[in-house]
Design a protein around this motif. Sequence first.
Motif, PDB file in Angstrom:
ATOM      1  N   THR A  77       0.842  -1.194   0.000  1.00  0.00           N
ATOM      2  CA  THR A  77       0.000   0.000   0.000  1.00  0.00           C
ATOM      3  C   THR A  77       0.876   1.242   0.000  1.00  0.00           C
ATOM      4  O   THR A  77       2.013   1.195   0.487  1.00  0.00           O
ATOM      5  CB  THR A  77      -0.932   0.011   1.232  1.00  0.00           C
ATOM      6  N   PRO A  78       0.386   2.328  -0.516  1.00  0.00           N
ATOM      7  CA  PRO A  78      -0.934   2.448  -1.120  1.00  0.00           C
ATOM      8  C   PRO A  78      -0.995   1.711  -2.457  1.00  0.00           C
ATOM      9  O   PRO A  78      -0.001   1.651  -3.177  1.00  0.00           O
ATOM     10  CB  PRO A  78      -1.117   3.954  -1.312  1.00  0.00           C
ATOM     11  N   LEU A  79      -2.168   1.152  -2.750  1.00  0.00           N
ATOM     12  CA  LEU A  79      -2.351   0.471  -4.023  1.00  0.00           C
ATOM     13  C   LEU A  79      -2.279   1.497  -5.156  1.00  0.00           C
ATOM     14  O   LEU A  79      -2.857   2.573  -5.045  1.00  0.00           O
ATOM     15  CB  LEU A  79      -3.716  -0.216  -4.073  1.00  0.00           C
ATOM     16  N   PRO A  80      -1.576   1.170  -6.223  1.00  0.00           N
ATOM     17  CA  PRO A  80      -1.574   2.082  -7.365  1.00  0.00           C
ATOM     18  C   PRO A  80      -2.954   2.113  -8.031  1.00  0.00           C
ATOM     19  O   PRO A  80      -3.765   1.212  -7.836  1.00  0.00           O
ATOM     20  CB  PRO A  80      -0.519   1.470  -8.301  1.00  0.00           C
ATOM     21  N   ALA A  81      -3.212   3.132  -8.817  1.00  0.00           N
ATOM     22  CA  ALA A  81      -4.507   3.248  -9.506  1.00  0.00           C
ATOM     23  C   ALA A  81      -4.706   2.112 -10.498  1.00  0.00           C
ATOM     24  O   ALA A  81      -5.814   1.635 -10.701  1.00  0.00           O
ATOM     25  CB  ALA A  81      -4.606   4.600 -10.215  1.00  0.00           C
ATOM     26  N   GLU A  82      -3.632   1.667 -11.117  1.00  0.00           N
ATOM     27  CA  GLU A  82      -3.688   0.598 -12.103  1.00  0.00           C
ATOM     28  C   GLU A  82      -3.541  -0.754 -11.413  1.00  0.00           C
ATOM     29  O   GLU A  82      -2.542  -0.996 -10.731  1.00  0.00           O
ATOM     30  CB  GLU A  82      -2.568   0.754 -13.132  1.00  0.00           C
ATOM     31  N   THR A  83      -4.512  -1.627 -11.592  1.00  0.00           N
ATOM     32  CA  THR A  83      -4.459  -2.953 -10.981  1.00  0.00           C
ATOM     33  C   THR A  83      -3.180  -3.673 -11.368  1.00  0.00           C
ATOM     34  O   THR A  83      -2.510  -4.283 -10.533  1.00  0.00           O
ATOM     35  CB  THR A  83      -5.684  -3.793 -11.420  1.00  0.00           C
ATOM     36  N   ARG A  84      -2.819  -3.604 -12.634  1.00  0.00           N
ATOM     37  CA  ARG A  84      -1.662  -4.358 -13.131  1.00  0.00           C
ATOM     38  C   ARG A  84      -0.340  -3.886 -12.532  1.00  0.00           C
ATOM     39  O   ARG A  84       0.676  -4.558 -12.654  1.00  0.00           O
ATOM     40  CB  ARG A  84      -1.617  -4.333 -14.648  1.00  0.00           C
ATOM     41  N   ARG A  87       1.401  -4.806  -6.279  1.00  0.00           N
ATOM     42  CA  ARG A  87       2.431  -5.754  -5.843  1.00  0.00           C
ATOM     43  C   ARG A  87       2.090  -6.278  -4.459  1.00  0.00           C
ATOM     44  O   ARG A  87       1.289  -5.698  -3.741  1.00  0.00           O
ATOM     45  CB  ARG A  87       3.791  -5.050  -5.797  1.00  0.00           C
ATOM     46  N   GLY A  88       2.713  -7.376  -4.101  1.00  0.00           N
ATOM     47  CA  GLY A  88       2.536  -7.958  -2.784  1.00  0.00           C
ATOM     48  C   GLY A  88       2.148  -9.422  -2.877  1.00  0.00           C
ATOM     49  O   GLY A  88       1.853  -9.935  -3.960  1.00  0.00           O
ATOM     50  N   PRO A  89       2.165 -10.116  -1.737  1.00  0.00           N
ATOM     51  CA  PRO A  89       1.888 -11.553  -1.731  1.00  0.00           C
ATOM     52  C   PRO A  89       0.550 -11.948  -2.360  1.00  0.00           C
ATOM     53  O   PRO A  89       0.484 -12.964  -3.047  1.00  0.00           O
ATOM     54  CB  PRO A  89       1.925 -11.909  -0.249  1.00  0.00           C
ATOM     55  N   ALA A  90      -0.523 -11.171  -2.164  1.00  0.00           N
ATOM     56  CA  ALA A  90      -1.822 -11.560  -2.735  1.00  0.00           C
ATOM     57  C   ALA A  90      -1.742 -11.646  -4.254  1.00  0.00           C
ATOM     58  O   ALA A  90      -2.359 -12.527  -4.869  1.00  0.00           O
ATOM     59  CB  ALA A  90      -2.913 -10.584  -2.305  1.00  0.00           C
ATOM     60  N   PHE A  91      -0.992 -10.749  -4.876  1.00  0.00           N
ATOM     61  CA  PHE A  91      -0.812 -10.790  -6.336  1.00  0.00           C
ATOM     62  C   PHE A  91      -0.027 -12.042  -6.730  1.00  0.00           C
ATOM     63  O   PHE A  91      -0.355 -12.714  -7.718  1.00  0.00           O
ATOM     64  CB  PHE A  91      -0.090  -9.532  -6.824  1.00  0.00           C
ATOM     65  N   GLU A  92       1.011 -12.340  -5.959  1.00  0.00           N
ATOM     66  CA  GLU A  92       1.818 -13.530  -6.246  1.00  0.00           C
ATOM     67  C   GLU A  92       0.994 -14.807  -6.052  1.00  0.00           C
ATOM     68  O   GLU A  92       1.080 -15.743  -6.855  1.00  0.00           O
ATOM     69  CB  GLU A  92       3.052 -13.541  -5.339  1.00  0.00           C
ATOM     70  N   PHE A  93       0.184 -14.838  -4.996  1.00  0.00           N
ATOM     71  CA  PHE A  93      -0.669 -16.003  -4.752  1.00  0.00           C
ATOM     72  C   PHE A  93      -1.682 -16.190  -5.884  1.00  0.00           C
ATOM     73  O   PHE A  93      -1.969 -17.308  -6.300  1.00  0.00           O
ATOM     74  CB  PHE A  93      -1.403 -15.867  -3.415  1.00  0.00           C
ATOM     75  N   ALA A  94      -2.233 -15.084  -6.393  1.00  0.00           N
ATOM     76  CA  ALA A  94      -3.194 -15.176  -7.494  1.00  0.00           C
ATOM     77  C   ALA A  94      -2.526 -15.730  -8.745  1.00  0.00           C
ATOM     78  O   ALA A  94      -3.138 -16.499  -9.500  1.00  0.00           O
ATOM     79  CB  ALA A  94      -3.819 -13.812  -7.776  1.00  0.00           C
ATOM     80  N   ARG A  95      -1.271 -15.350  -8.989  1.00  0.00           N
ATOM     81  CA  ARG A  95      -0.534 -15.851 -10.144  1.00  0.00           C
ATOM     82  C   ARG A  95      -0.339 -17.371 -10.034  1.00  0.00           C
ATOM     83  O   ARG A  95      -0.581 -18.116 -10.982  1.00  0.00           O
ATOM     84  CB  ARG A  95       0.826 -15.143 -10.235  1.00  0.00           C
ATOM     85  N   VAL A  96       0.083 -17.827  -8.858  1.00  0.00           N
ATOM     86  CA  VAL A  96       0.251 -19.268  -8.631  1.00  0.00           C
ATOM     87  C   VAL A  96      -1.083 -19.987  -8.829  1.00  0.00           C
ATOM     88  O   VAL A  96      -1.156 -21.037  -9.479  1.00  0.00           O
ATOM     89  CB  VAL A  96       0.800 -19.534  -7.206  1.00  0.00           C
ATOM     90  N   ALA A  97      -2.152 -19.391  -8.286  1.00  0.00           N
ATOM     91  CA  ALA A  97      -3.470 -20.026  -8.348  1.00  0.00           C
ATOM     92  C   ALA A  97      -3.979 -20.143  -9.779  1.00  0.00           C
ATOM     93  O   ALA A  97      -4.489 -21.195 -10.180  1.00  0.00           O
ATOM     94  CB  ALA A  97      -4.476 -19.258  -7.483  1.00  0.00           C
ATOM     95  N   VAL A  98      -3.853 -19.095 -10.586  1.00  0.00           N
ATOM     96  CA  VAL A  98      -4.391 -19.168 -11.945  1.00  0.00           C
ATOM     97  C   VAL A  98      -3.609 -20.181 -12.788  1.00  0.00           C
ATOM     98  O   VAL A  98      -4.191 -20.890 -13.616  1.00  0.00           O
ATOM     99  CB  VAL A  98      -4.461 -17.788 -12.636  1.00  0.00           C
ATOM    100  N   GLU A  99      -2.321 -20.281 -12.552  1.00  0.00           N
ATOM    101  CA  GLU A  99      -1.541 -21.284 -13.290  1.00  0.00           C
ATOM    102  C   GLU A  99      -1.981 -22.695 -12.896  1.00  0.00           C
ATOM    103  O   GLU A  99      -2.099 -23.575 -13.747  1.00  0.00           O
ATOM    104  CB  GLU A  99      -0.043 -21.090 -13.044  1.00  0.00           C
ATOM    105  N   ARG A 100      -2.249 -22.899 -11.621  1.00  0.00           N
ATOM    106  CA  ARG A 100      -2.722 -24.210 -11.164  1.00  0.00           C
ATOM    107  C   ARG A 100      -4.140 -24.487 -11.677  1.00  0.00           C
ATOM    108  O   ARG A 100      -4.478 -25.606 -12.034  1.00  0.00           O
ATOM    109  CB  ARG A 100      -2.660 -24.286  -9.641  1.00  0.00           C
TER     110      ARG A 100
END
Length: 197
Positions: A77-84, A87-100
């Motif tokens: 935080t603060p979260l940038p205006a652009e989702t893409r 950064r942070g663990p939740a983004f990394e976890f989502a990347r692992v999850a979508v690949e799985r």
Amino acid sequence: MIVLTIDQRRSRSSDDKVEALVKQANATVPVVRPFQRTAGDEIQAVMDDASEAIRLAVMMAASGDWSVGIGFGQVETPLPAETRAGRGPAFEFARVAVERAKNTNAHLAVHGPTNEASRLEAELQLTAAVVSKRRATAWEAGTLADEGMTQQQIAVRLGITQQAVSSRLSAALWFEANRMMDEAAKSLARQLKLIGE
């Protein structure tokens, strides 16, 4: 926070559905940061409403058109205006999850900092599998039930018997799947509180 990463399946052999999903999701789902195309045929958003995130994830996965990764945890935080740009663990976890998710029958996976992610994933994969088998007639009756109509009112609206309405909802496991999503949302909300999100 909850990060949803959604990737279009069979994108090389079908029309690009990303822009339509981005537009619809941003118009109907409460987000902390909006759905945006991140790369190719993938979109991502940041959410804090566990119920909305889970329902959207299940519906997208059940459609057969999308692989869905749910990541939960801390974000920078603060979260940038652009989702893409987040950064942070939740983004990394989502990347692992979508690949799985791409390698599961249910097209859905959950990843996070607690052991609860595994149980949530199993529940949501089963729920998505159930939802994917629903017929159009079940959706017709179930959507009206979700709007608060009684089975008798639904029967009148659809011009069928109340027994037919009951049969459609029962065959679709409509209320059971809704309850599973509600319980999963409560569990995810508890996890977010535990990790301080």
